[in-house]
Design a protein around this motif. Structure first.
Motif, PDB file in Angstrom:
ATOM      1  N   LYS A   1       0.834  -1.213   0.000  1.00 36.26           N
ATOM      2  CA  LYS A   1       0.000   0.000   0.000  1.00 36.26           C
ATOM      3  C   LYS A   1       0.865   1.258   0.000  1.00 36.26           C
ATOM      4  N   GLN A   2       1.846   1.314   0.880  1.00 39.45           N
ATOM      5  CA  GLN A   2       2.670   2.515   1.006  1.00 39.45           C
ATOM      6  C   GLN A   2       3.526   2.753  -0.232  1.00 39.45           C
ATOM      7  N   SER A   3       4.030   1.689  -0.853  1.00 39.79           N
ATOM      8  CA  SER A   3       4.845   1.884  -2.049  1.00 39.79           C
ATOM      9  C   SER A   3       3.999   2.433  -3.201  1.00 39.79           C
ATOM     10  N   LYS A   4       2.754   1.980  -3.303  1.00 37.63           N
ATOM     11  CA  LYS A   4       1.850   2.537  -4.326  1.00 37.63           C
ATOM     12  C   LYS A   4       1.575   4.016  -4.060  1.00 37.63           C
ATOM     13  N   LEU A   5       1.351   4.353  -2.784  1.00 39.04           N
ATOM     14  CA  LEU A   5       1.108   5.754  -2.436  1.00 39.04           C
ATOM     15  C   LEU A   5       2.331   6.626  -2.724  1.00 39.04           C
ATOM     16  N   ALA A   6       3.521   6.104  -2.474  1.00 41.19           N
ATOM     17  CA  ALA A   6       4.749   6.868  -2.741  1.00 41.19           C
ATOM     18  C   ALA A   6       4.914   7.123  -4.233  1.00 41.19           C
ATOM     19  N   LYS A   7       4.654   6.107  -5.057  1.00 40.07           N
ATOM     20  CA  LYS A   7       4.748   6.281  -6.515  1.00 40.07           C
ATOM     21  C   LYS A   7       3.729   7.307  -7.007  1.00 40.07           C
ATOM     22  N   LEU A   8       2.521   7.231  -6.476  1.00 42.36           N
ATOM     23  CA  LEU A   8       1.473   8.194  -6.854  1.00 42.36           C
ATOM     24  C   LEU A   8       1.891   9.607  -6.455  1.00 42.36           C
ATOM     25  N   ARG A   9       2.358   9.767  -5.216  1.00 42.26           N
ATOM     26  CA  ARG A   9       2.794  11.077  -4.721  1.00 42.26           C
ATOM     27  C   ARG A   9       3.909  11.644  -5.600  1.00 42.26           C
ATOM     28  N   ASP A  10       4.830  10.783  -6.028  1.00 42.23           N
ATOM     29  CA  ASP A  10       5.978  11.221  -6.815  1.00 42.23           C
ATOM     30  C   ASP A  10       5.696  11.239  -8.320  1.00 42.23           C
ATOM     31  N   ASN A  11       4.419  11.123  -8.678  1.00 46.89           N
ATOM     32  CA  ASN A  11       3.974  11.211 -10.069  1.00 46.89           C
ATOM     33  C   ASN A  11       4.663  10.164 -10.956  1.00 46.89           C
ATOM     34  N   TYR A  12       4.914   8.983 -10.397  1.00 47.90           N
ATOM     35  CA  TYR A  12       5.526   7.869 -11.129  1.00 47.90           C
ATOM     36  C   TYR A  12       6.802   8.299 -11.856  1.00 47.90           C
ATOM     37  N   THR A  13       7.604   9.100 -11.143  1.00 50.42           N
ATOM     38  CA  THR A  13       8.831   9.665 -11.696  1.00 50.42           C
ATOM     39  C   THR A  13       9.974   9.446 -10.716  1.00 50.42           C
ATOM     40  N   CYS A  14      11.159   9.095 -11.241  1.00 56.87           N
ATOM     41  CA  CYS A  14      12.339   8.960 -10.391  1.00 56.87           C
ATOM     42  C   CYS A  14      12.668  10.329  -9.807  1.00 56.87           C
ATOM     43  N   GLN A  15      12.763  10.384  -8.509  1.00 56.26           N
ATOM     44  CA  GLN A  15      12.985  11.655  -7.830  1.00 56.26           C
ATOM     45  C   GLN A  15      14.451  12.069  -7.825  1.00 56.26           C
ATOM     46  N   TYR A  16      15.326  11.249  -8.404  1.00 59.13           N
ATOM     47  CA  TYR A  16      16.735  11.620  -8.505  1.00 59.13           C
ATOM     48  C   TYR A  16      17.083  12.080  -9.923  1.00 59.13           C
ATOM     49  N   CYS A  17      16.786  11.241 -10.928  1.00 60.39           N
ATOM     50  CA  CYS A  17      17.180  11.588 -12.303  1.00 60.39           C
ATOM     51  C   CYS A  17      16.040  12.147 -13.142  1.00 60.39           C
ATOM     52  N   GLY A  18      14.792  12.003 -12.665  1.00 58.25           N
ATOM     53  CA  GLY A  18      13.649  12.562 -13.382  1.00 58.25           C
ATOM     54  C   GLY A  18      13.039  11.653 -14.433  1.00 58.25           C
ATOM     55  N   LYS A  19      13.528  10.419 -14.581  1.00 53.60           N
ATOM     56  CA  LYS A  19      12.956   9.510 -15.575  1.00 53.60           C
ATOM     57  C   LYS A  19      11.548   9.103 -15.170  1.00 53.60           C
ATOM     58  N   LYS A  20      10.706   8.960 -16.208  1.00 58.05           N
ATOM     59  CA  LYS A  20       9.323   8.538 -15.996  1.00 58.05           C
ATOM     60  C   LYS A  20       9.039   7.385 -16.958  1.00 58.05           C
ATOM     61  N   PRO A  21       9.337   6.142 -16.524  1.00 56.14           N
ATOM     62  CA  PRO A  21       9.131   5.014 -17.422  1.00 56.14           C
ATOM     63  C   PRO A  21       7.651   4.785 -17.739  1.00 56.14           C
ATOM     64  N   LYS A  22       7.395   4.198 -18.904  1.00 57.08           N
ATOM     65  CA  LYS A  22       6.015   3.903 -19.298  1.00 57.08           C
ATOM     66  C   LYS A  22       5.393   2.857 -18.382  1.00 57.08           C
ATOM     67  N   ASP A  23       6.207   1.934 -17.906  1.00 62.80           N
ATOM     68  CA  ASP A  23       5.728   0.866 -17.027  1.00 62.80           C
ATOM     69  C   ASP A  23       6.139   1.198 -15.590  1.00 62.80           C
ATOM     70  N   SER A  24       5.174   1.437 -14.725  1.00 60.13           N
ATOM     71  CA  SER A  24       5.478   1.844 -13.345  1.00 60.13           C
ATOM     72  C   SER A  24       6.185   0.744 -12.557  1.00 60.13           C
ATOM     73  N   ARG A  25       6.136  -0.504 -13.059  1.00 60.48           N
ATOM     74  CA  ARG A  25       6.847  -1.585 -12.369  1.00 60.48           C
ATOM     75  C   ARG A  25       8.362  -1.422 -12.474  1.00 60.48           C
ATOM     76  N   LEU A  26       8.824  -0.553 -13.361  1.00 65.14           N
ATOM     77  CA  LEU A  26      10.256  -0.293 -13.500  1.00 65.14           C
ATOM     78  C   LEU A  26      10.747   0.710 -12.461  1.00 65.14           C
ATOM     79  N   LEU A  27       9.822   1.245 -11.675  1.00 64.84           N
ATOM     80  CA  LEU A  27      10.183   2.157 -10.596  1.00 64.84           C
ATOM     81  C   LEU A  27      10.254   1.399  -9.279  1.00 64.84           C
ATOM     82  N   HIS A  28      11.170   1.792  -8.436  1.00 63.91           N
ATOM     83  CA  HIS A  28      11.327   1.195  -7.114  1.00 63.91           C
ATOM     84  C   HIS A  28      11.010   2.249  -6.063  1.00 63.91           C
ATOM     85  N   VAL A  29      10.622   1.799  -4.895  1.00 68.27           N
ATOM     86  CA  VAL A  29      10.418   2.711  -3.775  1.00 68.27           C
ATOM     87  C   VAL A  29      11.506   2.408  -2.752  1.00 68.27           C
ATOM     88  N   HIS A  30      12.241   3.430  -2.386  1.00 67.24           N
ATOM     89  CA  HIS A  30      13.429   3.308  -1.548  1.00 67.24           C
ATOM     90  C   HIS A  30      13.157   3.874  -0.157  1.00 67.24           C
TER      91      HIS A  30
END
Length: 113
Positions: free
Chosen positions: A40-69
């Motif tokens: 639940k929390q990892s989904k909320l974090a991705k939503l909050r961060d607009n499904y975008t890497c908060q370090y390099c700014g990449k926004k992959p088409k597939d949200s499964r390519l994003l990790h929550v740290h």
């Protein structure tokens, strides 16, 4: 890429839990992905961060390519998953930036909300 080979899933599991796990610290062996609230929390974090890497700014088409740290590592919370999974301690990163953060090549700071 993966140097670990296992004869079956049970063998792999026994290597990754308890004292055999590389994540084992202070008598704790983490649950997969850090406990019951993680999904639940990892989904909320991705939503909050607009499904975008908060370090390099990449926004992959597939949200499964994003990790929550975890900014402060899960092992520092002595099993208190609710505190560890607070959104203020989570940040969305792409796989590459997450690897770098885990080995200390990049510093991740908490966001001020």
């Amino acid at each position: 890429k993966n140097k670990d080979f296992y004869c079956n899933r049970n063998c792999q599991h026994s290597h990754r839990v308890g004292k055999n796990s590389s994540f084992y610290k202070h008598g704790l062996s983490p649950l997969p992905y850090g406990g019951r609230t993680w999904r639940k929390q990892s989904k909320l974090a991705k939503l909050r961060d607009n499904y975008t890497c908060q370090y390099c700014g990449k926004k992959p088409k597939d949200s499964r390519l994003l990790h929550v740290h975890h900014i402060i590592p899960l092992s520092n919370f002595n099993g208190n998953y609710k505190e560890a999974h607070k959104l203020t301690n989570l940040i969305t990163l792409c796989a590459k930036c997450h690897r770098w953060a885990e080995i200390g090549k990049i510093a991740i700071q908490p966001k001020l909300f």
